[in-house]
Design a protein around this motif. Structure first.
Motif, PDB file in Angstrom:
ATOM      1  N   HIS A  50     -11.157  -5.778  37.725  1.00 20.00           N
ATOM      2  CA  HIS A  50     -12.471  -6.044  38.318  1.00 20.00           C
ATOM      3  C   HIS A  50     -13.621  -5.739  37.361  1.00 20.00           C
ATOM      4  CE1 HIS A  50     -12.031  -1.687  38.992  1.00 20.00           C
ATOM      5  NE2 HIS A  50     -13.351  -1.656  38.967  1.00 20.00           N
ATOM      6  N   GLU A  51     -13.338  -5.188  36.195  1.00 23.20           N
ATOM      7  CA  GLU A  51     -14.390  -4.783  35.265  1.00 23.20           C
ATOM      8  C   GLU A  51     -14.652  -5.863  34.227  1.00 23.20           C
ATOM      9  OE1 GLU A  51     -14.380   0.026  34.868  1.00 23.20           O
ATOM     10  OE2 GLU A  51     -12.700  -1.003  33.909  1.00 23.20           O
ATOM     11  N   ALA A  52     -15.907  -6.240  34.096  1.00 24.87           N
ATOM     12  CA  ALA A  52     -16.345  -7.147  33.037  1.00 24.87           C
ATOM     13  C   ALA A  52     -17.198  -6.362  32.044  1.00 24.87           C
ATOM     14  CB  ALA A  52     -17.151  -8.302  33.625  1.00 24.87           C
ATOM     15  N   THR A  53     -17.595  -7.028  30.962  1.00 27.43           N
ATOM     16  CA  THR A  53     -18.405  -6.360  29.937  1.00 27.43           C
ATOM     17  C   THR A  53     -19.661  -5.752  30.530  1.00 27.43           C
ATOM     18  OG1 THR A  53     -17.551  -7.791  28.182  1.00 27.43           O
ATOM     19  CG2 THR A  53     -19.671  -6.740  27.790  1.00 27.43           C
ATOM     20  N   SER A  54     -20.314  -6.461  31.454  1.00 26.93           N
ATOM     21  CA  SER A  54     -21.552  -5.945  32.044  1.00 26.93           C
ATOM     22  C   SER A  54     -21.328  -4.653  32.816  1.00 26.93           C
ATOM     23  CB  SER A  54     -22.188  -6.999  32.959  1.00 26.93           C
ATOM     24  OG  SER A  54     -21.323  -7.304  34.040  1.00 26.93           O
ATOM     25  N   ASP A  55     -20.172  -4.507  33.448  1.00 25.69           N
ATOM     26  CA  ASP A  55     -19.889  -3.287  34.205  1.00 25.69           C
ATOM     27  C   ASP A  55     -19.777  -2.082  33.278  1.00 25.69           C
ATOM     28  OD1 ASP A  55     -19.624  -4.545  36.837  1.00 25.69           O
ATOM     29  OD2 ASP A  55     -17.808  -5.437  36.025  1.00 25.69           O
ATOM     30  N   LEU A  56     -19.078  -2.275  32.155  1.00 29.84           N
ATOM     31  CA  LEU A  56     -18.945  -1.197  31.190  1.00 29.84           C
ATOM     32  C   LEU A  56     -20.303  -0.859  30.582  1.00 29.84           C
ATOM     33  CD1 LEU A  56     -15.990  -2.143  31.586  1.00 29.84           C
ATOM     34  CD2 LEU A  56     -15.651  -1.843  29.122  1.00 29.84           C
ATOM     35  N   ALA A  57     -21.068  -1.897  30.256  1.00 27.92           N
ATOM     36  CA  ALA A  57     -22.380  -1.702  29.642  1.00 27.92           C
ATOM     37  C   ALA A  57     -23.322  -0.958  30.587  1.00 27.92           C
ATOM     38  CB  ALA A  57     -22.974  -3.051  29.257  1.00 27.92           C
ATOM     39  N   ALA A  58     -23.296  -1.313  31.862  1.00 27.24           N
ATOM     40  CA  ALA A  58     -24.181  -0.677  32.832  1.00 27.24           C
ATOM     41  C   ALA A  58     -23.860   0.811  32.975  1.00 27.24           C
ATOM     42  CB  ALA A  58     -24.075  -1.376  34.186  1.00 27.24           C
ATOM     43  N   ALA A  59     -22.576   1.163  32.991  1.00 24.92           N
ATOM     44  CA  ALA A  59     -22.185   2.567  33.107  1.00 24.92           C
ATOM     45  C   ALA A  59     -22.667   3.369  31.900  1.00 24.92           C
ATOM     46  CB  ALA A  59     -20.669   2.677  33.252  1.00 24.92           C
ATOM     47  N   ALA A  60     -22.507   2.816  30.708  1.00 21.76           N
ATOM     48  CA  ALA A  60     -22.977   3.503  29.501  1.00 21.76           C
ATOM     49  C   ALA A  60     -24.493   3.639  29.513  1.00 21.76           C
ATOM     50  CB  ALA A  60     -22.517   2.752  28.257  1.00 21.76           C
ATOM     51  N   VAL A 138     -30.338   0.008  24.082  1.00 14.93           N
ATOM     52  CA  VAL A 138     -29.516  -0.791  23.177  1.00 14.93           C
ATOM     53  C   VAL A 138     -28.066  -0.442  23.481  1.00 14.93           C
ATOM     54  CG1 VAL A 138     -28.993  -1.408  20.791  1.00 14.93           C
ATOM     55  CG2 VAL A 138     -31.329  -0.741  21.432  1.00 14.93           C
ATOM     56  N   ILE A 139     -27.300  -1.460  23.864  1.00  9.55           N
ATOM     57  CA  ILE A 139     -25.935  -1.246  24.348  1.00  9.55           C
ATOM     58  C   ILE A 139     -24.959  -2.075  23.522  1.00  9.55           C
ATOM     59  CG2 ILE A 139     -24.431  -1.341  26.380  1.00  9.55           C
ATOM     60  CD1 ILE A 139     -27.111  -1.666  28.030  1.00  9.55           C
ATOM     61  N   GLY A 140     -23.884  -1.460  23.099  1.00 10.42           N
ATOM     62  CA  GLY A 140     -22.764  -2.190  22.514  1.00 10.42           C
ATOM     63  C   GLY A 140     -21.629  -2.181  23.515  1.00 10.42           C
ATOM     64  N   THR A 155      -3.965  -8.448  15.473  1.00  9.93           N
ATOM     65  CA  THR A 155      -5.130  -8.158  16.310  1.00  9.93           C
ATOM     66  C   THR A 155      -4.798  -7.307  17.536  1.00  9.93           C
ATOM     67  OG1 THR A 155      -4.809 -10.244  17.511  1.00  9.93           O
ATOM     68  CG2 THR A 155      -6.281 -10.286  15.605  1.00  9.93           C
ATOM     69  N   ALA A 156      -3.659  -7.561  18.163  1.00  6.58           N
ATOM     70  CA  ALA A 156      -3.344  -6.907  19.434  1.00  6.58           C
ATOM     71  C   ALA A 156      -3.247  -5.393  19.319  1.00  6.58           C
ATOM     72  CB  ALA A 156      -2.034  -7.466  19.993  1.00  6.58           C
ATOM     73  N   ILE A 157      -2.858  -4.904  18.152  1.00  5.44           N
ATOM     74  CA  ILE A 157      -2.673  -3.463  17.973  1.00  5.44           C
ATOM     75  C   ILE A 157      -3.987  -2.712  17.796  1.00  5.44           C
ATOM     76  CG2 ILE A 157      -0.403  -3.857  16.927  1.00  5.44           C
ATOM     77  CD1 ILE A 157      -1.715  -3.168  14.201  1.00  5.44           C
ATOM     78  N   LEU A 158      -5.062  -3.428  17.473  1.00  5.60           N
ATOM     79  CA  LEU A 158      -6.297  -2.776  17.057  1.00  5.60           C
ATOM     80  C   LEU A 158      -7.282  -2.501  18.189  1.00  5.60           C
ATOM     81  CD1 LEU A 158      -7.094  -4.800  13.809  1.00  5.60           C
ATOM     82  CD2 LEU A 158      -6.487  -2.376  13.921  1.00  5.60           C
ATOM     83  N   PHE A 159      -7.419  -3.435  19.112  1.00  2.24           N
ATOM     84  CA  PHE A 159      -8.615  -3.451  19.948  1.00  2.24           C
ATOM     85  C   PHE A 159      -8.456  -2.779  21.299  1.00  2.24           C
ATOM     86  CE2 PHE A 159      -9.334  -6.732  16.839  1.00  2.24           C
ATOM     87  CZ  PHE A 159     -10.676  -6.574  16.537  1.00  2.24           C
ATOM     88  N   GLY A 160      -9.544  -2.124  21.712  1.00  2.00           N
ATOM     89  CA  GLY A 160      -9.654  -1.542  23.035  1.00  2.00           C
ATOM     90  C   GLY A 160     -10.968  -1.970  23.659  1.00  2.00           C
ATOM     91  N   ASP A 161     -11.188  -1.570  24.892  1.00  4.65           N
ATOM     92  CA  ASP A 161     -12.394  -1.931  25.639  1.00  4.65           C
ATOM     93  C   ASP A 161     -13.285  -0.712  25.804  1.00  4.65           C
ATOM     94  OD1 ASP A 161     -11.049  -4.352  25.922  1.00  4.65           O
ATOM     95  OD2 ASP A 161     -10.370  -3.908  27.967  1.00  4.65           O
ATOM     96  N   GLY A 162     -14.601  -0.927  25.796  1.00  3.82           N
ATOM     97  CA  GLY A 162     -15.516   0.186  26.017  1.00  3.82           C
ATOM     98  C   GLY A 162     -16.952  -0.225  25.839  1.00  3.82           C
ATOM     99  N   ALA A 163     -17.849   0.719  26.104  1.00  7.92           N
ATOM    100  CA  ALA A 163     -19.279   0.484  25.938  1.00  7.92           C
ATOM    101  C   ALA A 163     -19.963   1.778  25.535  1.00  7.92           C
ATOM    102  CB  ALA A 163     -19.895  -0.041  27.242  1.00  7.92           C
TER     103      ALA A 163
END
Length: 355
Positions: A50-60, A138-140, A155-163
């Motif tokens: 249920h989490e999109a980029t905007s949800d993570l960004a808003a929490a940060a 300013v949000i990443g 690529t698959a080994i490198l990336f995670g999600d966050g803000a």
């Protein structure tokens, strides 16, 4: 004289779900040991369905606002650096504006891939000089798990999600952002990208079947680009700001790959600085990696007032962005007045993922 602008609050958010190397290795056809040796990453976070980029960004963003003691309606500008937006349009920043109630903020996105946060920081800094009593978020934020081919070991080994987020505002003379250097080598833009889904190659049944909506990267060439370019960019920024390399106390780089950073770091000449590498349990979080790391370092009270902090991002495009800051007094600056240890619920929740 222009009003100095600096970082007066930081925040971050990482999804709860942690994905181990064992799980990633099974899908990518490698081993846990191979991933750790190649990247120094042991796990990464993955956004909930249920989490999109905007949800993570808003929490940060909320965490940065609470830390600084500023309300969302006081923000004049809201800039989201991302290469994994919620939708091709509208801007993810407009959704974040709505989620946090920043009703007075002009909101827009910046896409310089993993350099995006520093590019966005520079833009927001320039805008605030025209409105010296305002504030800018300013949000990443990136959710790379949605665009990865999990069988692609490059690529698959490198990336995670966050803000991660910072709040910019007025600071004292001699503090704040001292200088920024942004460069792009468009002749090498094909090293990193998502081939389909834009106006060049619109989405179709064929592009989906061919896997053209997955993130791709020429890892060897990217590493060569960073190795050849990063030290000269750092040298140029320090020269432009008349700061000696040995006077920098903190280096916060894009958390691309731990092994690569350990190879590049000695070439930068920052002998008096601490290189902050925090990717072991979070992986490469794209444009979010610098502000997440900065928030972790800040909340651990590792930054003292007037410390020189060098931020450096590099990524698709190919682009490099570097900013030098003199750290102002903040809630967690070592020499500033320390607030009560009773933490707000938003800040505690957002920060919990970093422990």
């Amino acid at each position: 004289m222009r009003q100095p602008i600096g970082i007066i609050g930081t925040g971050s958010y990482l999804p709860v779900h942690s994905v181990s190397n064992t799980e990633v290795a099974a899908e990518a056809g490698v081993t846990d040991e191979w991933i750790t040796r190649k990247t120094r990453i042991r796990s990464r976070r993955r956004a909930a369905p249920h989490e999109a980029t905007s949800d993570l960004a808003a929490a940060a963003a909320r965490a940065a606002l609470v830390q600084a003691g500023i309300t969302a309606d006081q923000v004049s500008y809201l800039v989201v650096a991302t290469s994994t937006p919620d939708h091709p349009q509208p801007a993810t920043a407009s959704i974040v504006q709505h989620l946090i109630g920043a009703t007075n903020a002009a909101a827009f996105d910046v896409n310089s891939v993993c350099s995006g946060f520093v590019f966005a920081l520079s833009v927001a800094n320039g805008l605030l000089h025209d409105q010296p009593h305002g504030y800018a978020l300013v949000i990443g934020a990136d959710v790379y798990s949605r665009i990865l081919d999990r069988s692609d070991r490059k690529t698959a080994i490198l990336f995670g999600d966050g803000a991660g987020a910072v709040l910019l505002g007025p600071v004292a003379a001699g503090q704040g952002l001292l200088g920024t250097r942004l460069t792009t080598r468009g002749d090498q833009h094909e090293l990193i990208g998502v081939p389909a889904g834009g106006s060049r190659t619109p989405a179709s049944a064929a592009t989906v079947a061919n896997g053209q909506h997955y993130f791709t990267m020429n890892g060897r060439a990217v590493r060569s680009f960073v190795d050849a370019s990063l030290s000269s960019e750092v040298e140029a920024l320090l020269r432009d700001t008349s700061v000696a390399a040995q006077d920098v106390q903190h280096f916060v780089p894009h958390q691309a790959n731990g092994t690569m950073l350990s190879d590049v770091w000695p070439k930068l000449g920052l002998d008096g600085a601490t290189c902050h590498v925090k990717l072991e349990h979070y992986g490469n979080t794209g444009a979010a990696s610098i502000p997440i790391t900065l928030d972790l370092v800040h909340r651990k009270r590792l930054l003292a007032e007037n410390d020189l902090v060098l931020l450096c991002g590099f990524g698709g495009g190919m682009s490099i962005g570097s900013s030098l800051l003199s750290w102002p007094p903040t809630r967690y600056a070592r020499s500033a007045a320390v607030f009560t240890p009773e933490r707000d619920k938003v800040g505690a929740t957002a920060f919990a993922g970093l422990h």
